[in-house]
Every structure is written in C-alpha cells, then in structure tokens.
Design a protein around this motif. Structure first.
Motif, short mmCIF file in Angstrom:
data_model
loop_
_atom_site.label_atom_id
_atom_site.label_comp_id
_atom_site.label_asym_id
_atom_site.label_seq_id
_atom_site.Cartn_x
_atom_site.Cartn_y
_atom_site.Cartn_z
N SER A 65 5.99 -0.69 -8.61
CA SER A 65 7.09 -1.28 -7.86
C SER A 65 8.15 -0.26 -7.47
O SER A 65 9.28 -0.63 -7.12
N THR A 66 7.82 1.01 -7.52
CA THR A 66 8.73 2.07 -7.10
C THR A 66 8.23 2.69 -5.79
O THR A 66 7.10 3.19 -5.73
N ILE A 67 9.07 2.62 -4.75
CA ILE A 67 8.68 3.05 -3.41
C ILE A 67 9.60 4.18 -2.95
O ILE A 67 10.81 4.10 -3.15
N SER B 44 1.99 6.84 1.35
CA SER B 44 2.80 8.04 1.16
C SER B 44 1.93 9.24 0.83
O SER B 44 2.19 10.35 1.31
N ASP B 45 0.88 9.04 0.04
CA ASP B 45 -0.03 10.15 -0.27
C ASP B 45 -0.74 10.64 0.99
O ASP B 45 -0.88 11.85 1.21
N SER C 132 6.22 10.33 -3.38
CA SER C 132 5.32 9.20 -3.55
C SER C 132 5.77 8.38 -4.75
O SER C 132 6.37 8.93 -5.69
N GLY C 133 5.51 7.08 -4.73
CA GLY C 133 5.90 6.20 -5.82
C GLY C 133 4.70 5.64 -6.54
O GLY C 133 3.57 6.10 -6.38
N SER C 134 4.94 4.61 -7.33
CA SER C 134 3.86 3.92 -8.03
C SER C 134 4.34 2.52 -8.41
O SER C 134 5.54 2.29 -8.60
N ASN D 111 0.81 -1.23 0.00
CA ASN D 111 0.00 0.00 0.00
C ASN D 111 0.84 1.27 0.00
O ASN D 111 0.38 2.31 0.49
N HIS D 112 2.06 1.21 -0.53
CA HIS D 112 2.96 2.36 -0.39
C HIS D 112 2.42 3.63 -1.04
O HIS D 112 2.64 4.74 -0.53
N THR D 113 1.69 3.50 -2.14
CA THR D 113 1.19 4.71 -2.82
C THR D 113 0.18 5.44 -1.96
O THR D 113 0.29 6.66 -1.73
N SER D 114 -0.81 4.72 -1.44
CA SER D 114 -1.81 5.37 -0.60
C SER D 114 -1.21 5.83 0.72
O SER D 114 -1.58 6.90 1.24
#
Length: 394
Positions: A383-385, A175-176, A379-381, A170-173
């Motif tokens: 597979s980029t964190i 970090s946002d 923020s990433g998307s 859930n890294h995108t949500s």
C-alpha cells in the motif's frame, strides 16, 4: 475577411506538431460547438492551431481581441465564413468579446454546418452567460503540464498516461517498468520548480517573471472582464494570494484573514472561490460537505508547485510541494475532499497520506482502500506508492 484568412493560415502553418497536449486526442471533432477553458499560459492557443492543422477542413482561426471586431460582429464573421465554404471556426479568448454567449448561440442555431471551437479563461462560466450554452457546447478543460507531459516536452521522454485504478492495482510493476526508461527522481525537483508551463527556457528568473506577469494578467484582465471585479479589490486579491503562498497548505481562519487583507468575510470567501476558478488556488472541503459560493474552504493549496517558487520569496516547504503535486494531478478527472483520517479522500473511496520516504502507516492504520504516497522513492510495495507515479495520470 481576406486579411483574417491570411493571418490564420500563417499562424496554422507556423505551429509545431512535435508535442500535443493530453486533450488533443480527447476532443470530439464532430461536435458542432466545443469550449476549451484553461488558465493563461497552459497552451490553449497552440492546441487550437494544432487542431486546425490536422482538421482537413476549411478553417479560420481568429483571436477575439483582433481589431477586426471593433467594427464587425462575431456573428457576421461566422456567417460570411460559412457562405464562402468555411467549415471550422476557431475562436481564441472568447471572453474578450462582449456578446460572446448570445452570438455563439445564434451561430449554433443559424449555421448548423459550421463547427466552432472556442477557448477562454478558466474563470469563464459558460452556464452564466447572457445566453445559456449548457445544452449546446461540449466542454473541455486544459490544465497545466503534467509531470508526464513535462518529461515529453522538455526531455523527449514519451510515456503513456496511466489511470488511477492501474496505479493502485499495479504500481509496483508500473514503477519498475517505467524506471527502466528514465530515472523519475532525477527530474521531479525540476518539475516542482519550473515544469508546469510550456515556456521555461533555462532561466528560472525570467520564467518566474513571466509567470508573475501571467498571474497579474489573470487578476487585472480576466477577473475584471469576466466577473466585473472593482480595481480596488484586485490589489487585495494580490495581497491575499501572497499571504496564502507563504502559508500553504492553509486552514483558513476567515475572520483573521479578512482583517489582514482589509476585506469583509463574504468578499473574502468569494475571492477564494474566484482564485480557485482562475486556477491559482486549490480550495478543498471535507467529505460530504454541502458547498455554496459562501462556504468557507476547509484547506487551501496553490494550484501548482511552480506558483510557490514564483510568488513567495521564501523556499517552499517540501511537504507543501508534495501535497500540491498530488492535488494538481489527482484533481484532473477525480473528486478530491478531506477525510477524517489521512490527507486526501479521492472519489469517495480512496484515502491517501502524503509524505517523505520515512512516512509510516500510522495515520491510515485500519482504513480500507488507504495508501501511503511517498516522495523520494522510485518504487513502492503493497500500500505504499511512489509520488512521482501520480504525475502520469494525464
């Protein structure tokens, strides 16, 4: 005893409870014997005093270098304290007491109603003491301030820890959402320079002086008292640490490094292991490698980014700082090794490649469970964190 009780009450009353380290809520207060190991300066004493303040028990805090112990034994102190209704005995820097393991074993066996929490240097191996405490003590390890803790301690930005699985899924949500509360990139460079210890007071020169003093105490006092290192070798350890600080991340050529430090091969490898235990270095091996005390490390980093600024006279390489930041955080609770492709292999499952915002997928293409970790992105998307998000792990 009375003087110790008065001194203990004063210290406990004076400790602040505005900020608790990540271990504070994890420690199981019902256990009879608990150890908290960690490097100098990370906050072990403050943690002990905070635990005392919230324990609700008859408590005694004592440092094991107190002059009381020149004429009194630890066991007799524990026995007397228990007899007057003592319930919780807090022992700071237990490695400074010569017979610590034998007397702790006797306290455990003879005084079952007395709970004991003791701290010591991370160099201490409680399994190697004169009496084996491995089946008796519940062990914890206190690390440096994480980026998350730094934000709370220095900037009053309070955020919950995030698990590795949650970051991956859930890294995108995440970090946002977190970026709504603060701008992570605003604080990251300051953390690199002076955020890993809870005693920075806006003067970097004084902070690095204090950090270098801490390093010298680890080498001059802790290593000698626990491992009986000859003083002539301590100077070589300091030279070794400086050489590594100016070259990390370092893939060691043991023969050349041994010649440079004027030490034999086996002593050098043992020195690297001791500096790792003292939490001045991270030494990491290739995946599935069999490791012993004489196994040569495959790669070496400093233990945190602040050490790079304190030890070396040169400005640290940004690539080194990124990798050190990642290792420092991911190594708390996770297994780290070196993969055949990528920078780090975590828990025998995940591959991570660390870099700046222009880093590509080239090194990890076609790998399962592989991710790019980028600095200088909020923020990433896919597979980029973003790198900073790993600073929330503990």
């Amino acid at each position: 005893m009375e003087k110790l009780l008065i001194k203990s009450r004063r210290k406990i009353q004076a400790v602040s409870e505005e900020f608790h380290r990540y271990l504070f809520k994890q420690i199981n207060g019902n256990s009879q014997l608990i150890s908290v190991l960690g490097a100098r300066g990370v906050g072990k004493t403050t943690l002990l005093l905070q635990l005392a303040k919230q324990s609700g028990k008859e408590v005694l805090y004592v440092a094991l270098d107190d002059l009381f112990f020149t004429e009194n034994s630890l066991y007799s102190l524990a026995e007397n304290f228990s007899q007057i209704g003592g319930e919780l005995l807090l022992l700071d820097e237990v490695h400074k007491y010569p017979n610590w393991s034998r007397e702790l074993k006797l306290i455990y066996d003879d005084l079952p109603d007395l709970k004991v929490i003791f701290t010591s240097s991370s160099v201490l191996d409680i399994y190697k003491g004169e009496s084996d405490l491995s089946r008796r003590a519940l062990n914890y390890h206190l690390k440096e301030l994480s980026f998350r803790e730094y934000l709370e301690f220095y900037h009053h930005i309070k955020l919950p820890p995030i698990s590795l699985d949650d970051i991956i899924k859930n890294h995108t949500s995440l970090s946002d959402d977190l970026s709504k509360y603060f701008k992570p990139l605003k604080y990251l460079n300051s953390y690199y320079e002076s955020g890993a210890y809870p005693y920075f007071e806006d003067d970097k020169y004084e902070f690095y002086q204090q950090l270098n003093n801490t390093i010298n105490l680890i080498l001059d006092i802790d290593l000698q008292s626990i491992e009986n290192i000859e003083y002539s070798n301590i100077a070589k350890f300091k030279r070794l640490l400086y050489v590594l600080a100016t070259n990390v991340p370092y893939t060691p050529n043991i023969s050349k490094l041994a010649d440079k430090i004027s030490i034999n091969r086996n002593s050098l490898v043992q020195a690297l292991h001791l500096l790792h235990k003292a939490e001045l270095l991270h030494i990491i091996y290739k995946q599935n490698k069999s490791i012993s005390i004489l196994t040569k490390p495959d790669k070496i980093w400093l233990h945190n980014t602040n050490l790079a600024f304190a030890i070396s006279n040169e400005l640290p390489d940004i690539g080194n700082l990124r990798e050190t930041f990642f290792i420092q955080h991911i190594s708390v609770g996770h297994k780290v090794s070196l993969p055949t492709k990528g920078d780090f292999y975590i828990d025998n499952k995940y591959t991570f490649e660390i870099g700046g915002k222009n880093k590509t997928q080239h090194q990890i293409r076609n790998l399962d469970h592989a991710f790019i970790v980028k600095d200088n992105i909020e923020s990433g998307s896919l597979s980029t964190i973003p790198l900073w998000l790993f600073g929330m792990l503990y």
